[in-house]
Design a protein around this motif. Structure first.
Motif, PDB file in Angstrom:
ATOM      1  N   GLY A 150      18.560   3.063  -8.486  1.00 31.04           N
ATOM      2  CA  GLY A 150      17.913   3.860  -7.604  1.00 31.04           C
ATOM      3  C   GLY A 150      16.353   4.094  -7.836  1.00 31.04           C
ATOM      4  O   GLY A 150      15.922   5.031  -7.285  1.00 31.04           O
ATOM      5  N   ASN A 151      15.947   3.024  -8.574  1.00 28.15           N
ATOM      6  CA  ASN A 151      14.226   3.167  -8.761  1.00 28.15           C
ATOM      7  C   ASN A 151      13.562   2.682  -7.568  1.00 28.15           C
ATOM      8  O   ASN A 151      14.217   1.480  -7.243  1.00 28.15           O
ATOM      9  CB  ASN A 151      13.932   2.634 -10.009  1.00 28.15           C
ATOM     10  CG  ASN A 151      14.810   3.059 -11.529  1.00 28.15           C
ATOM     11  OD1 ASN A 151      14.566   4.198 -11.795  1.00 28.15           O
ATOM     12  ND2 ASN A 151      15.245   2.250 -12.109  1.00 28.15           N
ATOM     13  N   VAL A 152      12.534   3.528  -7.325  1.00 30.76           N
ATOM     14  CA  VAL A 152      11.879   2.740  -6.229  1.00 30.76           C
ATOM     15  C   VAL A 152      10.964   1.537  -6.708  1.00 30.76           C
ATOM     16  O   VAL A 152       9.849   1.811  -7.522  1.00 30.76           O
ATOM     17  CB  VAL A 152      10.693   3.927  -5.433  1.00 30.76           C
ATOM     18  CG1 VAL A 152      10.169   3.162  -4.481  1.00 30.76           C
ATOM     19  CG2 VAL A 152      11.854   4.935  -4.987  1.00 30.76           C
ATOM     20  N   ILE A 153      11.156   0.359  -6.154  1.00 28.25           N
ATOM     21  CA  ILE A 153      10.289  -0.943  -6.588  1.00 28.25           C
ATOM     22  C   ILE A 153       9.155  -0.787  -5.710  1.00 28.25           C
ATOM     23  O   ILE A 153       7.880  -1.052  -6.494  1.00 28.25           O
ATOM     24  CB  ILE A 153      11.153  -2.088  -5.877  1.00 28.25           C
ATOM     25  CG1 ILE A 153      12.631  -1.999  -7.003  1.00 28.25           C
ATOM     26  CG2 ILE A 153      10.302  -3.341  -6.361  1.00 28.25           C
ATOM     27  CD1 ILE A 153      13.292  -3.319  -6.596  1.00 28.25           C
ATOM     28  N   CYS A 154       8.950  -0.597  -4.364  1.00 29.41           N
ATOM     29  CA  CYS A 154       7.767  -0.413  -3.854  1.00 29.41           C
ATOM     30  C   CYS A 154       7.985   0.133  -2.250  1.00 29.41           C
ATOM     31  O   CYS A 154       9.116   0.271  -1.956  1.00 29.41           O
ATOM     32  CB  CYS A 154       7.413  -1.847  -3.357  1.00 29.41           C
ATOM     33  SG  CYS A 154       8.377  -2.886  -2.471  1.00 29.41           S
ATOM     34  N   THR A 155       7.010   0.873  -1.893  1.00 29.52           N
ATOM     35  CA  THR A 155       7.233   1.367  -0.510  1.00 29.52           C
ATOM     36  C   THR A 155       6.168   0.925   0.520  1.00 29.52           C
ATOM     37  O   THR A 155       4.905   0.651   0.448  1.00 29.52           O
ATOM     38  CB  THR A 155       6.647   3.185  -0.904  1.00 29.52           C
ATOM     39  OG1 THR A 155       7.390   3.608  -1.647  1.00 29.52           O
ATOM     40  CG2 THR A 155       6.762   3.781   0.569  1.00 29.52           C
ATOM     41  N   TYR A 156       7.036   0.626   1.787  1.00 30.72           N
ATOM     42  CA  TYR A 156       5.939   0.063   2.919  1.00 30.72           C
ATOM     43  C   TYR A 156       5.704   1.259   3.755  1.00 30.72           C
ATOM     44  O   TYR A 156       6.580   1.981   3.905  1.00 30.72           O
ATOM     45  CB  TYR A 156       6.769  -1.009   3.464  1.00 30.72           C
ATOM     46  CG  TYR A 156       6.812  -2.355   2.821  1.00 30.72           C
ATOM     47  CD1 TYR A 156       6.131  -2.618   1.753  1.00 30.72           C
ATOM     48  CD2 TYR A 156       7.527  -3.372   3.539  1.00 30.72           C
ATOM     49  CE1 TYR A 156       6.368  -3.742   1.062  1.00 30.72           C
ATOM     50  CE2 TYR A 156       7.501  -4.747   3.191  1.00 30.72           C
ATOM     51  CZ  TYR A 156       6.862  -4.822   1.948  1.00 30.72           C
ATOM     52  OH  TYR A 156       6.844  -6.020   1.316  1.00 30.72           O
ATOM     53  N   TYR A 157       4.448   1.288   4.198  1.00 28.42           N
ATOM     54  CA  TYR A 157       4.007   2.356   5.126  1.00 28.42           C
ATOM     55  C   TYR A 157       4.159   1.578   6.550  1.00 28.42           C
ATOM     56  O   TYR A 157       3.054   0.804   6.654  1.00 28.42           O
ATOM     57  CB  TYR A 157       2.845   2.851   4.635  1.00 28.42           C
ATOM     58  CG  TYR A 157       2.889   3.905   3.557  1.00 28.42           C
ATOM     59  CD1 TYR A 157       3.398   4.924   3.743  1.00 28.42           C
ATOM     60  CD2 TYR A 157       2.853   3.345   2.413  1.00 28.42           C
ATOM     61  CE1 TYR A 157       3.583   6.152   2.576  1.00 28.42           C
ATOM     62  CE2 TYR A 157       2.858   4.160   1.347  1.00 28.42           C
ATOM     63  CZ  TYR A 157       3.375   5.434   1.403  1.00 28.42           C
ATOM     64  OH  TYR A 157       3.598   6.257   0.271  1.00 28.42           O
ATOM     65  N   MET A 158       4.899   1.802   7.458  1.00 27.99           N
ATOM     66  CA  MET A 158       4.741   0.966   8.559  1.00 27.99           C
ATOM     67  C   MET A 158       4.705   1.838   9.875  1.00 27.99           C
ATOM     68  O   MET A 158       4.746   3.053   9.959  1.00 27.99           O
ATOM     69  CB  MET A 158       6.406   0.417   8.646  1.00 27.99           C
ATOM     70  CG  MET A 158       6.777  -0.249   7.469  1.00 27.99           C
ATOM     71  SD  MET A 158       5.870  -1.860   7.408  1.00 27.99           S
ATOM     72  CE  MET A 158       6.227  -2.616   8.904  1.00 27.99           C
ATOM     73  N   TYR A 159       4.031   1.111  10.844  1.00 20.43           N
ATOM     74  CA  TYR A 159       3.922   1.886  12.184  1.00 20.43           C
ATOM     75  C   TYR A 159       5.304   1.449  12.957  1.00 20.43           C
ATOM     76  O   TYR A 159       6.022   0.278  12.737  1.00 20.43           O
ATOM     77  CB  TYR A 159       2.884   1.116  12.997  1.00 20.43           C
ATOM     78  CG  TYR A 159       1.567   1.377  12.448  1.00 20.43           C
ATOM     79  CD1 TYR A 159       0.874   2.512  12.967  1.00 20.43           C
ATOM     80  CD2 TYR A 159       0.687   0.552  11.571  1.00 20.43           C
ATOM     81  CE1 TYR A 159      -0.323   2.905  12.502  1.00 20.43           C
ATOM     82  CE2 TYR A 159      -0.374   0.992  11.236  1.00 20.43           C
ATOM     83  CZ  TYR A 159      -1.112   2.140  11.644  1.00 20.43           C
ATOM     84  OH  TYR A 159      -2.498   2.475  11.278  1.00 20.43           O
ATOM     85  N   PRO A 160       5.901   2.531  13.432  1.00 22.22           N
ATOM     86  CA  PRO A 160       7.113   2.314  14.389  1.00 22.22           C
ATOM     87  C   PRO A 160       7.120   1.058  15.209  1.00 22.22           C
ATOM     88  O   PRO A 160       6.049   0.697  15.852  1.00 22.22           O
ATOM     89  CB  PRO A 160       7.161   3.791  15.429  1.00 22.22           C
ATOM     90  CG  PRO A 160       6.578   4.711  14.540  1.00 22.22           C
ATOM     91  CD  PRO A 160       5.315   3.895  13.654  1.00 22.22           C
ATOM     92  N   THR A 161       8.291   0.540  15.426  1.00 23.19           N
ATOM     93  CA  THR A 161       8.428  -0.542  16.105  1.00 23.19           C
ATOM     94  C   THR A 161       7.968  -2.114  15.274  1.00 23.19           C
ATOM     95  O   THR A 161       8.111  -3.331  15.849  1.00 23.19           O
ATOM     96  CB  THR A 161       8.087  -0.740  17.726  1.00 23.19           C
ATOM     97  OG1 THR A 161       6.586  -0.854  17.378  1.00 23.19           O
ATOM     98  CG2 THR A 161       8.472   0.472  18.337  1.00 23.19           C
ATOM     99  N   SER A 162       7.248  -1.975  14.267  1.00 22.71           N
ATOM    100  CA  SER A 162       6.593  -3.001  13.611  1.00 22.71           C
ATOM    101  C   SER A 162       7.797  -3.661  12.614  1.00 22.71           C
ATOM    102  O   SER A 162       8.504  -3.062  12.116  1.00 22.71           O
ATOM    103  CB  SER A 162       5.630  -2.482  12.533  1.00 22.71           C
ATOM    104  OG  SER A 162       4.532  -2.338  13.267  1.00 22.71           O
ATOM    105  N   ARG A 163       7.766  -5.003  12.642  1.00 15.22           N
ATOM    106  CA  ARG A 163       8.791  -5.719  12.059  1.00 15.22           C
ATOM    107  C   ARG A 163       8.588  -5.498  10.665  1.00 15.22           C
ATOM    108  O   ARG A 163       7.635  -5.476  10.050  1.00 15.22           O
ATOM    109  CB  ARG A 163       8.708  -7.234  12.518  1.00 15.22           C
ATOM    110  CG  ARG A 163       9.656  -8.017  11.413  1.00 15.22           C
ATOM    111  CD  ARG A 163       9.557  -9.500  11.987  1.00 15.22           C
ATOM    112  NE  ARG A 163      10.335 -10.304  10.845  1.00 15.22           N
ATOM    113  CZ  ARG A 163      10.513 -11.434  10.684  1.00 15.22           C
ATOM    114  NH1 ARG A 163       9.757 -12.275  11.630  1.00 15.22           N
ATOM    115  NH2 ARG A 163      11.082 -12.224   9.818  1.00 15.22           N
TER     116      ARG A 163
END
Length: 710
Positions: A365-378
């Motif tokens: 349950g540890n967060v390895i990394c967080t991606y900040y994405m624009y909607p509809t981006s792959r």
């Protein structure tokens, strides 16, 4: 005949003549149309020198065409959102020997790629030219023009694997505001990208990225852009993300193709929500790319180096960033730094609003990394993957992310992905010692070995050690740490059993007291990469009778071998006098060591290179040495002291030995002129001897920064 009848007859005749002439003109035009032969640009013999879009706005543009003079009677302009589906939007007359056309179009849509095609007509032919494209700007992608705001002019650097690890805290303190980081090149992620990104962000610098493309077609450019996006996916940037297009092999391509490749690459970037840009030198922006087509839409970063390393010109009316020097010195950046001035406050434009977070979570349950994405981006697989090898009962093999596949795109709400493992049951036997710092146990069902390290095996930031059968092996890269006593190093627990030390290639320095007080030590093998030996590094090694000093070792502490009473023989290579100095200092006998082959590589073109332990590099074969040699030698350039290029080798590639800090001599054995690539031996500050055939071609910057050109 009366005058009235005569007037009527003349009038009728005139009418008949006019009608006849008109009928002839109509018939002739009809015949001309039906007799037209439609041919392609290649078949026509006409030469198109350029076509580009200028005065591009969100709803209009002027489409320009330059071509070889010929008798063109009229033109038609077709335009559309797809290259295979275009409609006629303009037509007009041309005239004899007109070399160019400029046709305005309007009614365009915000941020849309349009394809256009000119049809040219001669009296007997309709010439269908190749299609070109352009992109309309938007409120987000507003291009590199527009002048500068003096309050927003900032200074920064761009870094890559050439700079290795950078200390951005020091760079910021030295006045650096931003950094543009190399993410990779075709087929390769920069090994320092992730670390540089994290460190630059932590230091509070504004961050951008770039990718060097070797693409030779639109399809290859799009594939490179896709790879680029996988490298930077989920990261947040305060500067544009650029495509670097400047490889010498691409100069053989047409201006049209290079521009289309660049647009296609940038389209992929823009589709993910990033702020797209193009990096190239002035020659590329002037002659090889359509500047006017790119500038309204994408940010442009120009390379134009000044002689004195100061930004003494102003490119703010045409570019967003100017790289003005390639040999700057910045605290915290290793080696030469590329220096840049930025004219725009990108952080106020690129505010990353609208991104949503996606967390990648491991088994616990540890967060390895967080991606900040624009909607509809792959969403691509993260660079940081979870590893959970085993526990007391099971082995766990990571197999993927729950809910993530190659078609997954970001939504407006964000989310998370959880690691998925295969669970394999084990039935282990008892633990048994492998050596004093390691133990293992074996699964009785499948034979799987679980190993457990019982102590600290690190001995530097990137260096580790291992001991077996009397031999202590140190591997990795960079420095072995400094200590104050032998007990500061993990191998002190086996110090009475160490008879041999092997320091592997990649280690650059031996720290203070690292191998002191090893009473049973009789054999030491040091790497070619070694540059320095610290205080008391081998002090009081009473059984050590001989040692060989590598050619590249430049600094040996005066106390490095204190108390080594039986050290009577020192050897070295004729290209370095450090061994001689050590022998004199401790009263030992000195002898030259016969060099042996350390590295060897046969390239795909049959050109071979050999690197010997005394720092001699030999390049042999027949023909031109390929670019891959420069890539091969990247890891070894700091070891090269002398270069001999065989008689059959006709050229050496660009940037082959940039910054080879120990290189003193280069000799070409050919009796015919050869070619030395751009910057091949640049910044080799000890290079004083050069033998090269008369009439050879020495390309731009081949020896710049070396004493032989001063």
């Amino acid at each position: 005949m009366s005058m009235k009848k005569r007037w009527i007859a003349v009038t009728v005749l005139a009418v008949l003549i006019v009608v006849g002439v008109a009928a002839w003109i109509i018939a002739d035009e009809s015949i001309g149309k039906t007799a037209l032969t439609t041919v392609s640009e290649a078949e026509s013999g006409i030469v198109v020198s350029n076509s580009y879009a200028s005065e591009v706005t969100r709803t209009s543009a002027t489409l320009n065409l330059s071509f070889s003079k010929t008798y063109i009677t009229r033109y038609e302009l077709y335009i559309g959102k797809k290259s295979d589906s275009m409609n006629l939007v303009r037509k007009g007359n041309v005239g004899k020997n007109v070399p160019s056309l400029s046709v305005p179009v309007d009614g365009l849509e915000d941020y849309t790629r349009y394809y256009y095609c000119f049809h040219l007509f001669t009296p007997d032919k309709e010439i269908v030219l190749d299609s070109w494209s352009f992109v309309t700007p938007s409120s987000y992608y507003n291009g590199a023009s527009g002048g500068k705001n003096d309050e927003n002019v900032t200074y920064g650097v761009d870094v890559s694997f050439w700079c290795k690890t950078s200390d951005f805290e020091k760079a910021k303190a030295a006045g650096i505001d931003f950094v543009i980081i190399r993410a990779g090149s075709t087929g390769n992620k920069d090994p320092y990208f992730e670390e540089n990104y994290e460190r630059a962000k932590a230091a509070g610098l504004k961050v951008g990225a770039y990718y060097y493309t070797y693409a030779m077609s639109v399809a290859e450019a799009e594939a490179d852009a896709e790879e680029y996006m996988s490298f930077i996916c989920g990261k947040q940037f305060d500067m544009p993300v650029y495509v670097d297009i400047e490889n010498i092999s691409q100069q053989s391509l047409s201006r049209q193709l290079l521009t289309e490749m660049t647009i296609s690459f940038c389209d992929k970037i823009a589709a993910t929500g990033y702020y797209a840009g193009v990096y190239a030198n002035r020659n590329w922006f002037t002659t090889l790319l359509n500047y006017d087509t790119l500038a309204p839409v994408y940010e442009l970063w120009i390379a134009r180096w000044t002689d004195d390393g100061t930004p003494n010109e102003d490119y703010s009316d045409r570019f967003g960033v100017w790289q003005y020097y390639d040999k700057g010195r910045v605290d915290g950046i290793q080696g030469n730094a590329d220096l840049n001035v930025c004219y725009k406050d990108y952080s106020s434009i690129i505010n990353n609003e609208g991104t949503v977070p996606y967390d990648f979570i491991d088994w616990d349950g540890n967060v390895i990394c967080t991606y900040y994405m624009y909607p509809t981006s792959r969403i691509y697989t993260p660079a940081k993957l979870p590893v959970r090898e085993t526990d007391d009962v099971y082995e766990y093999e990571f197999v993927g992310w729950e809910g993530l596949d190659e078609n997954t795109v970001a939504t407006e709400t964000g989310g998370s992905f959880t690691a998925v493992y295969n669970k394999i049951a084990h039935s282990y036997g008892e633990w048994e010692n492998v050596w004093v710092m390691e133990r293992k146990r074996v699964c009785e069902d499948c034979g799987y070995e679980q190993h457990e390290i019982l102590g600290d095996l690190t001995c530097g930031e990137n260096a580790t050690w291992y001991f077996s059968d009397g031999t202590l092996t140190v591997s990795g890269s960079g420095a072995i740490k400094d200590g104050k006593l032998l007990s500061d190093f993990g191998w002190s627990v086996v110090s009475d059993s160490i008879t041999k030390i092997v320091v592997e290639e990649g280690i650059t320095s031996i720290g203070s007291y690292a191998f002191s007080d090893l009473g049973q030590l009789v054999n030491v093998r040091l790497p070619m990469t070694l540059k320095s030996v610290g205080d008391s590094a081998f002090a009081n090694c009473l059984s050590l009778a001989s040692i060989n000093i590598p050619a590249g070792t430049r600094k040996i502490s005066e106390t490095a071998f204190d108390g080594c009473k039986n050290l009577k023989n020192v050897s070295g290579y004729e290209t370095s006098d450090n061994g001689k100095k050590l022998a004199e200092a401790i009263g030992a006998k000195y002898s030259d060591t016969k060099p042996v082959l350390a590295y060897f590589r046969r390239t795909s073109s049959g050109i071979n290179w050999y690197l010997y332990t005394d720092g001699r590099l030999l390049i042999s074969g027949i023909g031109a040495a390929p670019d891959e040699i420069a890539d091969d030698l990247e890891a070894y350039r700091s070891l090269v002291i002398e270069v001999t290029v065989g008689a059959g080798v006709t050229s050496v590639p660009d940037e082959m030995l940039v910054g080879a800090e120990l290189l003193k001599k280069v000799e070409f054995l050919s009796t015919k002129p050869v070619t030395v690539g751009k910057y091949a031996f640049s910044d080799c500050r000890m290079l004083t001897v050069l033998f090269i055939p008369r009439g050879s071609e020495i390309k731009e910057g081949a020896f710049v920064g070396s004493p032989i050109v001063q």
